[in-house]
Write an enzyme that holds these catalytic residues in place. Structure first.
Site, PDB file in Angstrom:
ATOM      1  N   TYR A 142      -1.006   4.569  22.754  1.00 54.85           N
ATOM      2  CA  TYR A 142      -1.786   5.803  22.809  1.00 54.85           C
ATOM      3  C   TYR A 142      -1.991   6.260  24.251  1.00 54.85           C
ATOM      4  CZ  TYR A 142      -3.255   6.101  17.916  1.00 54.85           C
ATOM      5  OH  TYR A 142      -3.291   6.263  16.565  1.00 54.85           O
ATOM      6  N   LYS A 187       3.099  -8.311  16.458  1.00 53.42           N
ATOM      7  CA  LYS A 187       4.535  -8.269  16.144  1.00 53.42           C
ATOM      8  C   LYS A 187       5.219  -9.101  17.227  1.00 53.42           C
ATOM      9  CE  LYS A 187       8.069  -6.678  13.821  1.00 53.42           C
ATOM     10  NZ  LYS A 187       8.350  -7.046  12.415  1.00 53.42           N
ATOM     11  N   ASP A 219       3.875  -6.389   9.779  1.00 55.08           N
ATOM     12  CA  ASP A 219       4.542  -6.004   8.529  1.00 55.08           C
ATOM     13  C   ASP A 219       4.049  -6.883   7.373  1.00 55.08           C
ATOM     14  OD1 ASP A 219       5.811  -8.113   9.858  1.00 55.08           O
ATOM     15  OD2 ASP A 219       7.847  -7.432   9.423  1.00 55.08           O
ATOM     16  N   ASP A 243      -4.566   1.601  13.790  1.00 55.13           N
ATOM     17  CA  ASP A 243      -4.608   2.950  13.223  1.00 55.13           C
ATOM     18  C   ASP A 243      -3.975   2.939  11.832  1.00 55.13           C
ATOM     19  OD1 ASP A 243      -4.837   5.814  13.130  1.00 55.13           O
ATOM     20  OD2 ASP A 243      -2.694   5.899  13.546  1.00 55.13           O
ATOM     21  N   ASP A 247      -5.934   2.953   7.719  1.00 51.87           N
ATOM     22  CA  ASP A 247      -5.719   3.942   6.656  1.00 51.87           C
ATOM     23  C   ASP A 247      -5.379   3.224   5.354  1.00 51.87           C
ATOM     24  OD1 ASP A 247      -6.150   6.173   8.291  1.00 51.87           O
ATOM     25  OD2 ASP A 247      -4.467   7.264   7.413  1.00 51.87           O
TER      26      ASP A 247
HETATM   27  C1  IPM Z   1      -8.087   7.745  13.775  1.00 53.35           C
HETATM   28  C2  IPM Z   1      -7.258   8.999  13.856  1.00 53.35           C
HETATM   29  C3  IPM Z   1      -6.925   9.285  15.308  1.00 53.35           C
HETATM   30  C4  IPM Z   1      -6.099   8.118  15.831  1.00 53.35           C
HETATM   31  C5  IPM Z   1      -6.204  10.628  15.547  1.00 53.35           C
HETATM   32  C6  IPM Z   1      -6.966  11.783  14.946  1.00 53.35           C
HETATM   33  C7  IPM Z   1      -5.911  10.855  17.005  1.00 53.35           C
HETATM   34  O1  IPM Z   1      -6.128   8.903  13.074  1.00 53.35           O
HETATM   35  O2  IPM Z   1      -9.213   7.730  14.323  1.00 53.35           O
HETATM   36  O3  IPM Z   1      -7.643   6.770  13.168  1.00 53.35           O
HETATM   37  O4  IPM Z   1      -4.864   8.112  15.669  1.00 53.35           O
HETATM   38  O5  IPM Z   1      -6.691   7.222  16.424  1.00 53.35           O
HETATM   39 MN    MN Z   2      -5.955   7.019  11.991  1.00 58.06          MN
END
Ligand code: IPM
Ligand code: MN
Length: 354
Positions: A142, A187, A219, A243, A247
């Site tokens: 990032y 990884k 993975d 990240d 999710d």
């Molecule tokens: C998160 C989001 C952010 C990230 C984006 C919006 C930049 O997906 O907080 O997980 O990738 O960190």
């Molecule tokens: Mn995210």
């Protein structure tokens, strides 16, 4: 306690859920005799429209002067569909993380028994799953060196020893307070940066003899998370892996609208839902305010105010049990509650319960 809170509502459904978060924060403060003062500041697309910068200096100052930031969401489709846009709302979020030194992102993945049927996974796999992902938030790809021209591009996954040590320490501290199991996700079979993580974790593990440390390739971890989510207690990982995995984690629980997070580090900590700005729902009073409200619980807990956090969690559970739910988690034929109605119900619960 006196608390100064910077309120960054942002874009899309941000302002609506922010309002409910603040209402709950205030109700709890009144109940327990705390004094909370709020100062709002702009960020994201809203701030780009107003001043051309998604995290303006004034907002940064407001955050620095506060004890905590209550953040909602940023993002607007008009930027997603414009590859030439020079500034994007998301840059505001990244700037906030970097400038406040928020290197540790704490994302709990907790399931609610009454919502287990909403999960894409089988009931018996999900029920009782309860883990925390600790995501490194200010390093890796990032923020590493980047380059792009018409023919080539790269992002650098840079990590230094102090960056790795401090986030692993956060992981161990959480593991110690929980089920004493830390999984370092990397990884290391391919990436040099991961090999450094693994080497440092192996050096540190003997300092935490009460914690069982294991290592898992990312993975494999992504697979294990859906095959056996109860395996995990605390996982710690670098920015990009965290990240992606969080999710996946949020999906396991059945609704993204339920998961809060805390980002902590060198300066003011930030508390925010893990979901985004859901621009399509803006102004419709349908967004679930629970992730934001649970972020307020994490905020109180961060300051050692456990009973305050507990009351919020109890109120949230009670609202779910009473089917006071926003549309995406409402049972068939259940009454319609909007963002405001769920928030108001929780405020009322807090006022009338100990
Ligand atoms: C998160 C989001 C952010 C990230 C984006 C919006 C930049 O997906 O907080 O997980 O990738 O960190
Ligand atoms: Mn995210």
């Amino acid at each position: 306690m006196n608390l100064k809170i910077a309120v960054l509502a942002g874009d899309g459904i941000g302002p609506e859920i922010s309002e409910q978060g603040v209402a709950v924060m205030t109700a709890v403060a009144e109940k327990f005799g705390h004094t909370v003062t709020y100062k709002s500041a702009i960020c994201g697309a809203d701030a780009i429209d107003k001043v051309g910068d998604p995290f303006p200096e004034e907002t940064f100052q407001t955050c620095m002067e506060a004890d905590a930031v209550l953040f909602s969401a940023v993002g607007d489709p008009k930027f997603d569909n414009d590859p030439t846009a020079k500034v994007r709302p998301e840059q505001g979020l990244l700037a906030m993380r970097k400038k406040l030194g928020l290197y540790a992102n704490i994302r709990p993945v907790e399931t609610f028994d009454c919502l287990v049927h909403k999960s894409p996974l089988k009931d018996e796999l999900v029920r009782g799953a309860d883990f925390i992902c600790i995501r490194e938030l200010t390093g890796g790809m990032y923020f590493g060196e980047k380059y792009q021209d018409n023919d080539k591009a790269y992002d650098t996954n840079f990590y230094s020893r102090p960056e790795v040590e401090r986030i692993l320490r956060v992981g161990y501290d959480y593991a110690r307070r929980r089920r004493k199991h830390l999984t370092v996700v990397d990884k290391a079979n391919v990436l040099a940066s991961s090999r450094l993580w693994r080497q440092i974790a192996k050096e540190m593990a003997p300092q935490y003899p009460d914690v069982e440390t294991d290592f898992m390739y990312v993975d494999n971890a992504s697979m294990r998370m859906i095959q056996d989510p109860k395996f995990f207690d605390v996982m710690v990982t670098e920015n990009t892996f965290g990240d992606i995995l969080t999710d996946e984690g949020s999906c396991i629980t059945g609704s993204m609208g339920l998961l809060p997070s805390a980002s902590t580090g060198e300066h003011t900590p930030v508390f925010e839902p893990i979901h985004g700005s859901w621009p399509q729902a803006k102004g419709q009073n349908i967004a679930n305010p629970l992730a934001q409200i649970l972020s307020v619980a994490m905020l109180y807990e961060y300051f050692g105010l456990a009973a305050e956090g507990r009351l919020i969690r109890e109120a949230v559970n009670a609202s779910l049990d009473a089917n006071v739910r926003t549309p995406e988690i409402q049972v068939e034929g259940g009454a319609k509650y909007g963002t405001r109605e769920v928030g108001a119900w929780i405020v009322e619960y807090i006022k009338t319960h100990q």
